[in-house]
Design a protein around this motif. Sequence first.
Motif, short mmCIF file in Angstrom:
data_model
loop_
_atom_site.label_atom_id
_atom_site.label_comp_id
_atom_site.label_asym_id
_atom_site.label_seq_id
_atom_site.Cartn_x
_atom_site.Cartn_y
_atom_site.Cartn_z
N ALA A 214 -25.41 13.69 1.23
CA ALA A 214 -24.38 12.72 2.40
C ALA A 214 -23.39 12.15 1.72
N ASN A 215 -22.92 12.85 0.47
CA ASN A 215 -22.00 11.81 -0.23
C ASN A 215 -20.52 12.86 -0.97
N PHE A 216 -21.17 13.58 -1.31
CA PHE A 216 -20.29 14.52 -1.63
C PHE A 216 -20.75 16.07 -1.62
N TYR A 217 -19.70 17.08 -1.49
CA TYR A 217 -20.16 18.40 -2.70
C TYR A 217 -19.42 18.97 -3.54
N MET A 218 -20.51 19.39 -4.58
CA MET A 218 -20.53 19.72 -6.18
C MET A 218 -20.30 21.18 -5.79
N GLU A 219 -19.52 21.99 -7.21
CA GLU A 219 -19.50 23.21 -7.11
C GLU A 219 -19.32 23.10 -8.55
N ALA A 220 -20.58 23.81 -9.51
CA ALA A 220 -20.52 24.23 -11.11
C ALA A 220 -20.30 25.38 -11.54
N ILE A 221 -19.16 25.88 -12.06
CA ILE A 221 -19.48 27.60 -12.44
C ILE A 221 -19.46 27.61 -13.78
N ALA A 222 -20.04 28.31 -14.28
CA ALA A 222 -20.40 28.15 -16.03
C ALA A 222 -18.62 29.13 -16.65
N THR A 223 -17.77 29.06 -17.32
CA THR A 223 -16.95 29.34 -17.63
C THR A 223 -17.19 29.71 -19.17
N ASP A 224 -18.17 29.82 -19.74
CA ASP A 224 -18.44 30.31 -21.52
C ASP A 224 -19.99 30.06 -21.52
N LYS B 3 -15.88 17.61 -3.49
CA LYS B 3 -15.18 16.94 -2.10
C LYS B 3 -15.87 16.05 -1.97
N SER B 4 -14.91 14.95 -2.02
CA SER B 4 -15.68 13.30 -1.32
C SER B 4 -16.43 13.75 0.24
N LYS B 5 -16.96 12.83 0.67
CA LYS B 5 -17.29 12.50 2.05
C LYS B 5 -17.78 11.38 2.29
N MET B 6 -17.43 10.64 1.18
CA MET B 6 -17.48 9.22 1.24
C MET B 6 -15.60 8.85 1.57
N PRO B 7 -15.72 7.92 2.45
CA PRO B 7 -13.99 7.23 2.80
C PRO B 7 -13.72 6.56 1.75
N SER B 8 -14.46 5.72 1.30
CA SER B 8 -14.03 4.70 0.06
C SER B 8 -13.75 5.84 -0.95
N VAL B 9 -13.85 6.26 -1.54
CA VAL B 9 -13.87 6.90 -2.42
C VAL B 9 -13.73 8.43 -2.22
N THR B 10 -11.85 9.08 -3.52
CA THR B 10 -11.26 10.46 -2.35
C THR B 10 -11.77 11.51 -3.65
N ASP B 11 -11.33 12.09 -3.33
CA ASP B 11 -12.15 13.82 -4.40
C ASP B 11 -11.65 13.32 -6.11
N ALA B 12 -10.26 12.86 -6.65
CA ALA B 12 -9.88 12.46 -7.31
C ALA B 12 -10.84 11.69 -8.05
N GLN B 13 -10.85 10.82 -7.27
CA GLN B 13 -11.93 9.18 -7.81
C GLN B 13 -13.52 10.16 -8.33
N PHE B 14 -14.54 11.10 -7.45
CA PHE B 14 -15.30 12.11 -7.97
C PHE B 14 -14.88 12.15 -9.34
N SER B 15 -14.15 13.55 -9.22
CA SER B 15 -13.46 14.03 -10.47
C SER B 15 -13.42 12.59 -11.70
N SER B 16 -12.53 11.78 -11.61
CA SER B 16 -12.00 11.50 -12.69
C SER B 16 -13.58 9.83 -13.29
N MET B 17 -14.71 10.23 -12.55
CA MET B 17 -15.63 9.98 -12.58
C MET B 17 -16.45 10.34 -13.51
N MET B 18 -17.07 11.32 -12.90
CA MET B 18 -18.10 13.00 -14.01
C MET B 18 -17.31 14.11 -14.13
N GLY B 19 -15.95 13.85 -13.84
CA GLY B 19 -15.55 14.57 -14.83
C GLY B 19 -15.31 16.54 -14.59
N ASN B 20 -14.32 17.34 -15.05
CA ASN B 20 -14.27 18.19 -14.05
C ASN B 20 -14.26 19.47 -15.41
N THR B 21 -15.18 18.72 -16.75
CA THR B 21 -15.81 19.64 -17.59
C THR B 21 -16.75 19.35 -18.18
#
Length: 209
Positions: free
Chosen positions: A175-185, A33-51
């Motif tokens: 200050a820039n984002f909230y990230m959650e990582a959960i082990a799935t396997d 979840k982004s906290k930066m007006p210039s970066v969306t949640d989707a952009q963070f996910s795209s840059m960093m990946g969701n897996t």
Amino acid sequence: MKKSLFTLLFVLISLFTFAQSFEGKIIYQLTYKSKMPSVTDAQFSSMMGNTQNYYIKGGDYKSETNGSFILSQLYINKDNKLYNKFSNSGALLWNDGAVNPDSVISSALNKGVIVNLGHKCDELVLTCKSGLQKYYFTSKLPADSKLYVNHRFGNWYAFLSKANAIPLKMTIDNANFYMEAIATDIKPMKLDAALFTLPAGVETKKSPY
């Protein structure tokens, strides 16, 4: 994008690392979840990946993501360096594991907070200069903190020295984002040592981040 954000993203992947007691592969599902007006949640996910897939053997580890910006990270214990592959660089950019741009102000341990993958997990809360980090772990999946005594980058040894265990969940709130990582396997397996070596002829440079 600000240099400080690159540094935070860069530190983030280093936080998913494990010690000698476990050898194998771990898969994490990530949300941002982004906290930066210039970066969306989707952009963070795209840059960093969701897996993110992590491969760990002894004191070395390697992570690979499905992100478009940060592609992989290799930690070589004997060098105490983290080698990072970015999509915009042909060279691997390295950071000294002994150098930490962040610091821990205080810590708190809470027993039996969540259950993940059938394991009841304790919670370690680190209040840091950069924000709040929370780790959830069980003693049934131990990690040897002594292997990472020099790995200060990303507050990793600050966590391992108290938990001595693999995190099954982690959150980062700054200050820039909230990230959650959960082990799935979690897949224990013997890994080839060659997985944790630099490719032949690869160019390496000190990271500016």
